[in-house]
Design a protein around this motif. Structure first.
Motif, mmCIF file in Angstrom:
data_model
loop_
_atom_site.group_PDB
_atom_site.id
_atom_site.type_symbol
_atom_site.label_atom_id
_atom_site.label_comp_id
_atom_site.label_asym_id
_atom_site.label_seq_id
_atom_site.Cartn_x
_atom_site.Cartn_y
_atom_site.Cartn_z
ATOM 1 N N ILE A 141 44.961 42.478 42.615
ATOM 2 C CA ILE A 141 46.191 41.902 42.349
ATOM 3 C C ILE A 141 46.164 40.361 41.597
ATOM 4 O O ILE A 141 46.719 39.876 40.749
ATOM 5 C CB ILE A 141 47.137 41.598 43.783
ATOM 6 N N PRO A 142 45.176 39.630 42.008
ATOM 7 C CA PRO A 142 44.991 38.328 41.350
ATOM 8 C C PRO A 142 44.911 38.489 39.722
ATOM 9 O O PRO A 142 45.389 37.657 39.161
ATOM 10 C CB PRO A 142 43.694 37.721 41.999
ATOM 11 N N HIS A 143 44.054 39.340 39.360
ATOM 12 C CA HIS A 143 44.056 39.679 37.930
ATOM 13 C C HIS A 143 45.371 40.358 37.475
ATOM 14 O O HIS A 143 45.340 39.951 36.242
ATOM 15 C CB HIS A 143 42.733 40.373 37.904
ATOM 16 N N LEU A 144 45.798 41.091 38.205
ATOM 17 C CA LEU A 144 47.047 41.472 37.477
ATOM 18 C C LEU A 144 48.248 40.483 37.439
ATOM 19 O O LEU A 144 48.926 40.606 36.289
ATOM 20 C CB LEU A 144 47.590 42.852 38.416
ATOM 21 N N ASN A 145 48.133 39.660 38.445
ATOM 22 C CA ASN A 145 49.180 38.601 37.991
ATOM 23 C C ASN A 145 48.975 37.571 36.983
ATOM 24 O O ASN A 145 49.923 36.716 36.575
ATOM 25 C CB ASN A 145 49.082 37.901 39.578
ATOM 26 N N VAL A 146 47.622 37.339 36.574
ATOM 27 C CA VAL A 146 47.505 36.549 35.326
ATOM 28 C C VAL A 146 47.162 37.302 34.126
ATOM 29 O O VAL A 146 46.829 36.832 33.158
ATOM 30 C CB VAL A 146 46.112 35.617 35.548
ATOM 31 N N ARG A 147 47.366 38.571 34.188
ATOM 32 C CA ARG A 147 47.481 39.596 33.149
ATOM 33 C C ARG A 147 46.084 39.591 32.537
ATOM 34 O O ARG A 147 45.951 39.831 31.181
ATOM 35 C CB ARG A 147 48.592 38.971 31.860
ATOM 36 N N LYS A 148 45.168 39.804 33.297
ATOM 37 C CA LYS A 148 43.684 39.952 32.724
ATOM 38 C C LYS A 148 43.505 41.268 32.941
ATOM 39 O O LYS A 148 42.556 41.938 32.261
ATOM 40 C CB LYS A 148 42.609 39.116 33.751
ATOM 41 N N GLU A 149 44.116 42.116 33.654
ATOM 42 C CA GLU A 149 44.061 43.566 33.905
ATOM 43 C C GLU A 149 45.515 44.171 33.490
ATOM 44 O O GLU A 149 46.462 43.595 34.048
ATOM 45 C CB GLU A 149 43.312 43.943 35.165
ATOM 46 N N ALA A 150 45.471 45.255 33.042
ATOM 47 C CA ALA A 150 46.727 46.205 32.859
ATOM 48 C C ALA A 150 47.058 47.029 34.191
ATOM 49 O O ALA A 150 46.017 47.439 35.039
ATOM 50 C CB ALA A 150 46.396 47.109 31.789
#
Length: 226
Positions: A141-150
């Motif tokens: 979730i933290p990476h999804l929220n900053v658009r680092k992961e799809a």
């Protein structure tokens, strides 16, 4: 309760707050969301006031003899009845459900989330920032929220949305957990209707999203507002 950053380490501008039950081997995480500041004194309920609207989606999957895998996503929407700096009252209601066939549970969750986000983008009722409550991808979730992961394939979280984690197992004293519990309940009700008589299938909409995934959208097939 602990505040962590996107990598679970030092607090920074992307700090997250987790509520958990301590266990001997592994903590049971009840919920997790990004905080607006790195203050040591954080009220998780007040942090929710940063969002202007809420959406919640939960997906349940069953393996049915002769029919194969059936997944059902239920959507709960939340709009403020009143809101101040200190407290708020939310109106929550069941919105719709999505039915998928032949997908593994993890893929079905992500396809349901993508459909929900795409629909909200086209809905004029949603203005400002929308908190989206899910019960999967806790670590991502933290990476999804900053658009680092799809989220799925090349689909990234659109602007104006932020994912919030909550479990269906416990934590009903928290608004985000209440939302996901209600979504889980509606997903179970809808699953039983799908597996029931043909009469319950009235009003469904069969479609294919822009990525070629076939789904059935269900509207108004359960009892009314929560």
């Amino acid at each position: 309760m602990i505040v962590v950053d996107v990598d679970g380490q030092a607090i920074n501008s992307e700090a997250y707050i987790e509520t958990y039950y301590a266990r001997p081997n592994k903590h049971k995480i009840l919920n997790k969301l990004r905080v607006g500041s790195a203050s040591a004194h954080i009220d998780i309920n007040k942090e929710l006031l940063r969002y202007d609207n809420f959406a919640c989606i939960d997906t349940n999957t069953r393996e049915i003899p002769k029919d194969g895998t059936i997944s059902v996503s239920a959507v709960i929407l939340g709009f403020y009845r009143q809101r101040s700096d200190q407290k708020a009252a939310l109106d929550l209601s069941f919105s719709c459900g999505f039915e998928f066939r032949g997908l593994n549970p993890s893929q079905a969750e992500k396809h349901g989330l993508r459909l929900l986000l795409t629909a909200i983008q086209a809905d004029a009722k949603f203005e400002g920032n929308t908190g989206v409550v899910v019960d999967h991808d806790l670590g991502r979730i933290p990476h999804l929220n900053v658009r680092k992961e799809a989220i799925l394939d090349q689909f990234y979280l659109p602007p104006g949305f932020e994912l919030i984690y909550a479990t269906t197992d416990s934590g009903s004293e928290f608004a985000q957990n209440r939302m996901i519990m209600d979504a889980d309940r509606y997903a179970n009700v809808l699953m039983e209707q799908i597996l029931g008589s043909a009469e319950t299938r009235d009003g469904q909409h069969v479609g294919t999203d822009i990525y070629g995934v076939r789904f059935v959208q269900w509207m108004g097939n359960t009892e009314g507002p929560i």
